[in-house]
Design a protein around this motif. Structure first.
Motif, PDB file in Angstrom:
ATOM      1  N   GLN A 142       0.813  -1.207   0.000  1.00 24.66           N
ATOM      2  CA  GLN A 142       0.000   0.000   0.000  1.00 24.66           C
ATOM      3  C   GLN A 142       0.850   1.261   0.000  1.00 24.66           C
ATOM      4  N   GLN A 143       2.156   1.143   0.258  1.00 26.79           N
ATOM      5  CA  GLN A 143       3.029   2.298   0.257  1.00 26.79           C
ATOM      6  C   GLN A 143       3.461   2.688  -1.146  1.00 26.79           C
ATOM      7  N   ILE A 144       3.233   1.834  -2.111  1.00 24.07           N
ATOM      8  CA  ILE A 144       3.692   2.075  -3.475  1.00 24.07           C
ATOM      9  C   ILE A 144       2.530   2.562  -4.330  1.00 24.07           C
ATOM     10  N   SER A 145       2.670   3.748  -4.873  1.00 27.39           N
ATOM     11  CA  SER A 145       1.654   4.288  -5.780  1.00 27.39           C
ATOM     12  C   SER A 145       2.220   4.323  -7.197  1.00 27.39           C
ATOM     13  N   LEU A 146       1.429   3.851  -8.134  1.00 23.88           N
ATOM     14  CA  LEU A 146       1.809   3.890  -9.545  1.00 23.88           C
ATOM     15  C   LEU A 146       0.920   4.851 -10.324  1.00 23.88           C
ATOM     16  N   ALA A 147       0.305   5.765  -9.609  1.00 28.90           N
ATOM     17  CA  ALA A 147      -0.563   6.762 -10.254  1.00 28.90           C
ATOM     18  C   ALA A 147       0.228   7.532 -11.305  1.00 28.90           C
ATOM     19  N   GLY A 168      -2.830   2.128  -9.213  1.00 27.14           N
ATOM     20  CA  GLY A 168      -3.072   3.361  -9.937  1.00 27.14           C
ATOM     21  C   GLY A 168      -2.523   3.431 -11.338  1.00 27.14           C
ATOM     22  N   ALA A 169      -1.796   2.394 -11.779  1.00 25.62           N
ATOM     23  CA  ALA A 169      -1.240   2.416 -13.128  1.00 25.62           C
ATOM     24  C   ALA A 169      -2.323   2.147 -14.164  1.00 25.62           C
ATOM     25  N   ARG A 203     -11.660  -4.228 -15.821  1.00 22.41           N
ATOM     26  CA  ARG A 203     -12.390  -2.953 -15.820  1.00 22.41           C
ATOM     27  C   ARG A 203     -13.498  -2.955 -14.775  1.00 22.41           C
ATOM     28  N   ALA A 204     -14.066  -4.140 -14.523  1.00 20.40           N
ATOM     29  CA  ALA A 204     -15.088  -4.245 -13.477  1.00 20.40           C
ATOM     30  C   ALA A 204     -14.500  -3.950 -12.101  1.00 20.40           C
ATOM     31  N   GLN A 205     -13.180  -4.109 -11.962  1.00 22.23           N
ATOM     32  CA  GLN A 205     -12.492  -3.786 -10.708  1.00 22.23           C
ATOM     33  C   GLN A 205     -12.111  -2.310 -10.631  1.00 22.23           C
ATOM     34  N   GLY A 206     -12.409  -1.568 -11.697  1.00 20.34           N
ATOM     35  CA  GLY A 206     -12.053  -0.156 -11.723  1.00 20.34           C
ATOM     36  C   GLY A 206     -10.665   0.118 -12.273  1.00 20.34           C
ATOM     37  N   ILE A 207     -10.035  -0.902 -12.862  1.00 24.75           N
ATOM     38  CA  ILE A 207      -8.693  -0.738 -13.424  1.00 24.75           C
ATOM     39  C   ILE A 207      -8.799  -0.159 -14.833  1.00 24.75           C
ATOM     40  N   VAL A 208      -8.023   0.877 -15.102  1.00 23.62           N
ATOM     41  CA  VAL A 208      -7.966   1.475 -16.434  1.00 23.62           C
ATOM     42  C   VAL A 208      -7.016   0.629 -17.272  1.00 23.62           C
TER      43      VAL A 208
END
Length: 270
Positions: A4-9, A34-35, A55-60
């Protein structure tokens, strides 16, 4: 490092062979961080189904059919990612096949050749397709997935072991040739024995039929999960590898192997 400390936004990741198994777990983990993710498979129906589920999980995400043994298709995959998302920050060369399980002389030469084409040339194709883009942007991370054969050959998996050892040397070659571009990192990911379709549906030849009876016991001792590999894949694209090449992220470390063997021995004696 906690995941949870790693963001790939803001990042874009391409993962080959990512509609199931280890590749799918990595794609989902990157997407959850976030990637924007680009997936691929040699089977178009698998790509379509995986896109719906992710996509159903909200992943782009986007995806396309890609046989990594074909350079033109891998180049098209890279171009698709750039066209849709504008960049590629991370590329995971995960696509691979095991080939038949059995003695080398019992494996048809065309099957042996196919393993090398997919595993070794597929990794090479991925690297040369994305590296110019990363050099131009002066940023990027390439993760090459190795496996059994990294340190020694696996019995009755001659082609697979050879291919995975070759991936390590191939990665070394890229690191040496492009050491003047430290903003691009190359890392090696070594999963354990994960009960994916590649293992569960492995074709058997010759003495491999009898030897395969030991696989469940071996899996109980040395097996790992796709989630564990995805955790390591997150570390491979974290700040740990900023400007650093050559890191090896391995599930079955020597310490873990020894511990598993001792634990199995103790259980057997109880």
């Amino acid at each position: 490092m906690a995941k949870q400390q790693i963001s790939l936004a803001g990042k874009v990741a391409v993962i080959t062979g990512s509609t199931r198994g280890i590749g799918r777990a990595i794609a989902e983990r990157y997407g959850q961080a976030g990637a924007r993710v680009v997936i691929s498979s040699s089977k178009p129906e698998a790509v379509n189904q995986a896109l719906l589920e992710m996509r159903a999980q909200g992943i782009v995400c986007e995806g396309m059919t890609c046989d990594v043994s074909d350079l033109v298709q891998v180049q098209a995959l890279a171009q698709r990612a750039i066209s849709v998302f504008g960049q590629i920050d991370m590329w995971v060369n995960n696509a691979g096949i095991s080939g038949p399980f059995g003695p080398i002389l019992d494996v048809p030469p065309e099957e042996w050749r196919r393993v090398i084409e997919v595993n070794v040339l597929g990794t090479y194709h991925g690297c040369i397709s994305v590296l110019p883009h990363m050099i131009e942007r002066r940023e990027g991370k390439i993760i090459n997935v190795s496996g059994g054969g990294t340190k020694q050959a696996q019995r009755f998996l001659g082609a697979y072991s050879t291919s995975k050892a070759a991936i390590v040397r191939l990665t070394d070659a890229f690191i040496r040739d492009y050491r003047d571009h430290p903003y691009v990192s190359f890392t090696i990911l070594v999963p354990g024995m994960v009960p994916t379709d590649m293992i569960n549906q492995i074709p058997l030849v010759g003495a491999g039929h009898e030897a395969s009876k030991d696989l469940p016991r071996i899996m109980r001792i040395f097996g790992s999960s796709t989630a564990e590999t995805a955790d390591l894949a997150m570390r491979a694209v974290s700040h740990e590898t900023d400007g650093v090449s050559g890191k090896v992220y391995e599930i079955m470390t020597r310490r873990r192997v020894v511990w598993n063997l001792v634990s199995a021995f103790v259980r057997r004696k109880m």
